[in-house]
Design a protein around this motif. Structure first.
Motif, PDB file in Angstrom:
ATOM      1  N   ASN A   1       0.810  -1.224   0.000  1.00 23.15           N
ATOM      2  CA  ASN A   1       0.000   0.000   0.000  1.00 23.15           C
ATOM      3  C   ASN A   1       0.838   1.266   0.000  1.00 23.15           C
ATOM      4  O   ASN A   1       0.321   2.361   0.209  1.00 23.15           O
ATOM      5  CB  ASN A   1      -0.944   0.006   1.208  1.00 23.15           C
ATOM      6  CG  ASN A   1      -0.193   0.035   2.531  1.00 23.15           C
ATOM      7  OD1 ASN A   1       1.021  -0.121   2.563  1.00 23.15           O
ATOM      8  ND2 ASN A   1      -0.923   0.229   3.625  1.00 23.15           N
ATOM      9  N   GLY A   2       2.146   1.109  -0.219  1.00 21.78           N
ATOM     10  CA  GLY A   2       3.027   2.273  -0.251  1.00 21.78           C
ATOM     11  C   GLY A   2       3.567   2.671   1.105  1.00 21.78           C
ATOM     12  O   GLY A   2       4.317   3.645   1.198  1.00 21.78           O
ATOM     13  N   ILE A   3       3.221   1.939   2.161  1.00 15.30           N
ATOM     14  CA  ILE A   3       3.629   2.304   3.524  1.00 15.30           C
ATOM     15  C   ILE A   3       4.218   1.079   4.214  1.00 15.30           C
ATOM     16  O   ILE A   3       3.590   0.028   4.275  1.00 15.30           O
ATOM     17  CB  ILE A   3       2.437   2.820   4.352  1.00 15.30           C
ATOM     18  CG1 ILE A   3       1.776   4.009   3.660  1.00 15.30           C
ATOM     19  CG2 ILE A   3       2.882   3.203   5.764  1.00 15.30           C
ATOM     20  CD1 ILE A   3       0.455   4.427   4.298  1.00 15.30           C
ATOM     21  N   SER A   4       5.448   1.227   4.724  1.00 19.90           N
ATOM     22  CA  SER A   4       6.088   0.162   5.488  1.00 19.90           C
ATOM     23  C   SER A   4       6.345   0.680   6.890  1.00 19.90           C
ATOM     24  O   SER A   4       7.112   1.619   7.093  1.00 19.90           O
ATOM     25  CB  SER A   4       7.418  -0.252   4.833  1.00 19.90           C
ATOM     26  OG  SER A   4       8.092  -1.198   5.631  1.00 19.90           O
ATOM     27  N   THR A   5       5.668   0.080   7.884  1.00 18.81           N
ATOM     28  CA  THR A   5       5.802   0.494   9.275  1.00 18.81           C
ATOM     29  C   THR A   5       6.621  -0.536  10.031  1.00 18.81           C
ATOM     30  O   THR A   5       6.338  -1.732   9.956  1.00 18.81           O
ATOM     31  CB  THR A   5       4.423   0.638   9.940  1.00 18.81           C
ATOM     32  OG1 THR A   5       3.629   1.551   9.176  1.00 18.81           O
ATOM     33  CG2 THR A   5       4.559   1.175  11.357  1.00 18.81           C
ATOM     34  N   ILE A   6       7.651  -0.068  10.742  1.00 15.94           N
ATOM     35  CA  ILE A   6       8.525  -0.963  11.499  1.00 15.94           C
ATOM     36  C   ILE A   6       8.000  -1.055  12.925  1.00 15.94           C
ATOM     37  O   ILE A   6       7.918  -0.058  13.635  1.00 15.94           O
ATOM     38  CB  ILE A   6       9.981  -0.458  11.500  1.00 15.94           C
ATOM     39  CG1 ILE A   6      10.422  -0.133  10.066  1.00 15.94           C
ATOM     40  CG2 ILE A   6      10.898  -1.480  12.136  1.00 15.94           C
ATOM     41  CD1 ILE A   6      10.320  -1.292   9.124  1.00 15.94           C
ATOM     42  N   GLN A   7       7.660  -2.267  13.356  1.00 17.41           N
ATOM     43  CA  GLN A   7       7.045  -2.470  14.671  1.00 17.41           C
ATOM     44  C   GLN A   7       8.078  -2.899  15.717  1.00 17.41           C
ATOM     45  O   GLN A   7       7.748  -3.554  16.690  1.00 17.41           O
ATOM     46  CB  GLN A   7       5.972  -3.560  14.562  1.00 17.41           C
ATOM     47  CG  GLN A   7       4.921  -3.281  13.518  1.00 17.41           C
ATOM     48  CD  GLN A   7       3.992  -2.151  13.911  1.00 17.41           C
ATOM     49  OE1 GLN A   7       3.880  -1.804  15.076  1.00 17.41           O
ATOM     50  NE2 GLN A   7       3.328  -1.551  12.944  1.00 17.41           N
TER      51      GLN A   7
END
Length: 371
Positions: free
Chosen positions: A311-317
């Motif tokens: 979706n164009g967004i990579s979130t690092i958890q």
């Protein structure tokens, strides 16, 4: 509290380079009451490392630079014992937000405070270059710079924010200086550009040049880009032609406003990919005690690129508080994001510009505890 400068060098696989300083780290302790913050760094052609920082104490505020030899000792030929300090005399401080080394070895530092944008140029020995501006310094009232570029023709472009004193909103801002520090009259209005959104404050954090010599300034807006002010921060980008005019072929009339889905979406850094793709590093707000490191991929038109992380967004958890402050293109297929997390330096590597490189560090992430 102790504020100091730390420089870390890593090998290609993300492990610390133990030939660099002590276990890959170099620390510079503050002198007496000095406190340092807002570090910018650049690598000279001769392998020397130069950093600029802000003074954070109330007595003596301004720009500070350190230069390290390739063997990471402080360079005695630079300033006093490897340190240069410039006090601008401002009561409310001055942050050195960006630094670039010119091909001739001169050093350009940009920053300022809430009411004055500062650009300073130094000679290779750390003395102010009196051939630039007013004894090496230019000041712009109501501006604040957070990024700087050196053009091939030697002109300097600084990007950040400015206060529109007619309506008292914060706008995106650019300025271009000739080599002597005078404003370039062929750029914008007398060398300066301001871009606003209706009833919004927008803050410019990072600036790049695209392959066609156009500029992209990225940051965030308070109010989400609508005429109704709300409590959200959204990511904002503006595209400019080389003369400072808005590039209407980019996004909507030159401006893209992006919602990454949180109450605070902030872009701190930007990198260019192939086919005019853009990649942003920053953070998204999770709750009152938590932000997450985020990388966003955009297509040439400034919209989310769905080929990047679906979706164009990579979130690092990986941790509770992450702020991606630097984002670099290693090559056309690899990207590095770097920032801080819970008192830890954090680096993330993407492979094929779509997924984490699991051969880098631990599952694509490297963390270095600040001690």
């Amino acid at each position: 509290w102790s504020y100091m400068v730390m420089v870390v060098r890593y090998l290609e696989d993300g492990t610390p380079d133990h030939s660099f300083g002590t276990n890959g780290h170099v620390f510079v302790e503050p002198i007496a009451y000095e406190k340092y913050g807002h570090v910018a760094v650049d690598l000279q052609d001769d392998g020397k490392i130069i950093t600029s920082v802000a003074m954070l104490n109330l007595v003596d505020q301004g720009f500070v630079m350190f230069r390290f030899n390739a063997n990471v000792t402080l360079d005695d030929s630079f300033g006093t014992n490897g340190k240069v300090k410039t006090d601008f005399g401002f009561v409310n401080g001055a942050s050195a937000m960006a630094l670039k080394c010119q091909d001739d070895g001169k050093i350009v530092v940009a920053g300022g405070n809430s009411i004055t944008g500062i650009t300073a140029r130094y000679l290779t020995d750390g003395t102010l270059d009196t051939g630039f501006g007013d004894n090496g310094i230019t000041l712009e009232d109501h501006f604040h710079w957070r990024s700087v570029l050196i053009q091939p023709d030697g002109k300097m472009v600084v990007g950040g924010s400015a206060i529109d004193t007619l309506i008292w909103y914060v706008n995106f801002a650019l300025a271009r200086y000739n080599e002597d520090g005078s404003l370039d009259a062929s750029f914008g209005a007398d060398g300066r550009v301001m871009t606003g959104l209706p009833q919004n404050n927008i803050y410019g954090n990072c600036l790049i040049t695209r392959e066609d010599e156009k500029f992209i300034l990225a940051g965030s807006s308070y109010g989400g880009g609508s005429v109704t002010v709300n409590d959200d921060f959204d990511v904002v980008l503006a595209g400019y032609h080389s003369d400072g005019s808005l590039d209407n072929s980019f996004a909507t009339d030159g401006i893209a406003v992006l919602d990454a889905g949180s109450a605070a979406d902030v872009a701190n850094s930007v990198a260019a990919g192939s086919n005019d793709r853009l990649f942003l590093g920053g953070y998204v707000h999770v709750n009152s005690n938590m932000n997450r490191n985020v990388v966003m991929g955009l297509n040439a038109g400034g919209a989310f690129d769905t080929t990047f992380s679906s979706n164009g967004i990579s979130t690092i958890q990986e941790s509770s508080v992450d702020f991606a402050s630097t984002f670099t293109s290693v090559n056309d297929l690899q990207m590095l994001a770097a920032g801080s997390a819970d008192g830890t330096l954090s680096m993330v590597k993407y492979n094929n510009v779509e997924e984490l490189d699991y051969l880098y560090g631990r599952n694509g992430i490297v963390k270095t505890k600040i001690k």
